[in-house]
Design a protein around this motif. Structure first.
Motif, PDB file in Angstrom:
ATOM      1  N   ILE A   1       0.841  -1.202   0.000  1.00  0.00           N
ATOM      2  CA  ILE A   1       0.000   0.000   0.000  1.00  0.00           C
ATOM      3  C   ILE A   1       0.873   1.249   0.000  1.00  0.00           C
ATOM      4  CG2 ILE A   1      -1.710   1.314   1.327  1.00  0.00           C
ATOM      5  CD1 ILE A   1      -2.869  -1.217   0.027  1.00  0.00           C
ATOM      6  N   ARG A   2       1.873   1.261   0.843  1.00  0.00           N
ATOM      7  CA  ARG A   2       2.756   2.443   0.923  1.00  0.00           C
ATOM      8  C   ARG A   2       3.485   2.667  -0.403  1.00  0.00           C
ATOM      9  NH1 ARG A   2       2.837   7.177   1.977  1.00  0.00           N
ATOM     10  NH2 ARG A   2       4.832   8.067   2.480  1.00  0.00           N
ATOM     11  N   ASN A   3       3.969   1.609  -1.038  1.00  0.00           N
ATOM     12  CA  ASN A   3       4.643   1.750  -2.333  1.00  0.00           C
ATOM     13  C   ASN A   3       3.685   2.271  -3.398  1.00  0.00           C
ATOM     14  OD1 ASN A   3       7.137   0.920  -1.369  1.00  0.00           O
ATOM     15  ND2 ASN A   3       6.760  -1.230  -1.853  1.00  0.00           N
ATOM     16  N   ALA A   4       2.452   1.786  -3.396  1.00  0.00           N
ATOM     17  CA  ALA A   4       1.454   2.276  -4.348  1.00  0.00           C
ATOM     18  C   ALA A   4       1.163   3.756  -4.110  1.00  0.00           C
ATOM     19  CB  ALA A   4       0.164   1.461  -4.239  1.00  0.00           C
ATOM     20  N   GLN A   5       1.091   4.161  -2.851  1.00  0.00           N
ATOM     21  CA  GLN A   5       0.849   5.572  -2.532  1.00  0.00           C
ATOM     22  C   GLN A   5       2.009   6.450  -3.002  1.00  0.00           C
ATOM     23  OE1 GLN A   5       0.250   5.099   1.696  1.00  0.00           O
ATOM     24  NE2 GLN A   5      -1.987   5.202   1.480  1.00  0.00           N
ATOM     25  N   LEU A   6       3.232   5.996  -2.768  1.00  0.00           N
ATOM     26  CA  LEU A   6       4.399   6.760  -3.206  1.00  0.00           C
ATOM     27  C   LEU A   6       4.450   6.883  -4.730  1.00  0.00           C
ATOM     28  CD1 LEU A   6       7.099   5.335  -0.748  1.00  0.00           C
ATOM     29  CD2 LEU A   6       6.118   7.650  -0.737  1.00  0.00           C
ATOM     30  N   ALA A   7       4.134   5.790  -5.429  1.00  0.00           N
ATOM     31  CA  ALA A   7       4.123   5.814  -6.893  1.00  0.00           C
ATOM     32  C   ALA A   7       3.032   6.751  -7.409  1.00  0.00           C
ATOM     33  CB  ALA A   7       3.916   4.404  -7.450  1.00  0.00           C
ATOM     34  N   TYR A   8       1.867   6.713  -6.797  1.00  0.00           N
ATOM     35  CA  TYR A   8       0.768   7.603  -7.183  1.00  0.00           C
ATOM     36  C   TYR A   8       1.161   9.057  -6.977  1.00  0.00           C
ATOM     37  CZ  TYR A   8      -3.841   9.797  -7.202  1.00  0.00           C
ATOM     38  OH  TYR A   8      -4.912  10.610  -7.473  1.00  0.00           O
ATOM     39  N   ASP A   9       1.722   9.357  -5.807  1.00  0.00           N
ATOM     40  CA  ASP A   9       2.141  10.731  -5.502  1.00  0.00           C
ATOM     41  C   ASP A   9       3.208  11.216  -6.482  1.00  0.00           C
ATOM     42  OD1 ASP A   9       0.358  10.649  -3.393  1.00  0.00           O
ATOM     43  OD2 ASP A   9       1.906  10.385  -1.851  1.00  0.00           O
ATOM     44  N   ALA A  10       4.139  10.328  -6.858  1.00  0.00           N
ATOM     45  CA  ALA A  10       5.180  10.700  -7.822  1.00  0.00           C
ATOM     46  C   ALA A  10       4.568  11.014  -9.185  1.00  0.00           C
ATOM     47  CB  ALA A  10       6.214   9.582  -7.948  1.00  0.00           C
TER      48      ALA A  10
END
Length: 135
Positions: free
Chosen positions: A117-126
């Motif tokens: 979930i955290r990796n998906a959030q970071l990728a989305y934010d990027a």
């Protein structure tokens, strides 16, 4: 196009309908403290202080409110022993144990997938930040 029938006419519930009373149950169960209190009580009976220590970050007021809601809903049983100071113990009812299985599965899933979930959030934010850059 298939339309799901209104099951209330037949004695059923349909939480997708705005006036379905099962939404009140969903509102109760989707509270994070409700989920965590039920999970903490799954192994067995606990006193208020034990619960508060187990649930890091919960206030006394929030724990009291949550326990009252769960007792009112029939998920938690409260035993009061006449002593000085009064001794109060909390345990799950059979209904609480039943929903506890679901709550435990959700907690375990969350713990197992926090990195995903955290990796998906970071990728989305990027991606969102890249889209905002002028060309």
């Amino acid at each position: 196009m298939y339309t799901v029938p209104d099951l209330r006419e037949h004695g059923g519930a349909d939480a997708f309908l705005r006036n379905c009373s099962s939404r009140a149950v969903l509102d109760l169960l989707t509270n994070k403290w409700v989920c965590l209190v039920i999970g903490a009580l799954r192994p067995g009976t606990m006193r208020f202080g034990e619960l508060r220590r187990r649930l890091d970050g919960i206030t006394q007021k929030m724990l009291t409110q949550t326990l009252r809601e769960l007792e009112r809903a029939g998920l938690v049983h409260r035993d009061l022993y006449p002593s000085v100071p009064p001794k109060v113990e909390y345990s799950l009812t059979p209904l609480g144990q039943n929903v506890g299985v679901l709550m435990d599965a959700i907690r375990v899933w969350a713990e197992d997938h926090i990195d995903d979930i955290r990796n998906a959030q970071l990728a989305y934010d990027a991606r969102a930040n890249e889209e905002l850059q002028p060309v």
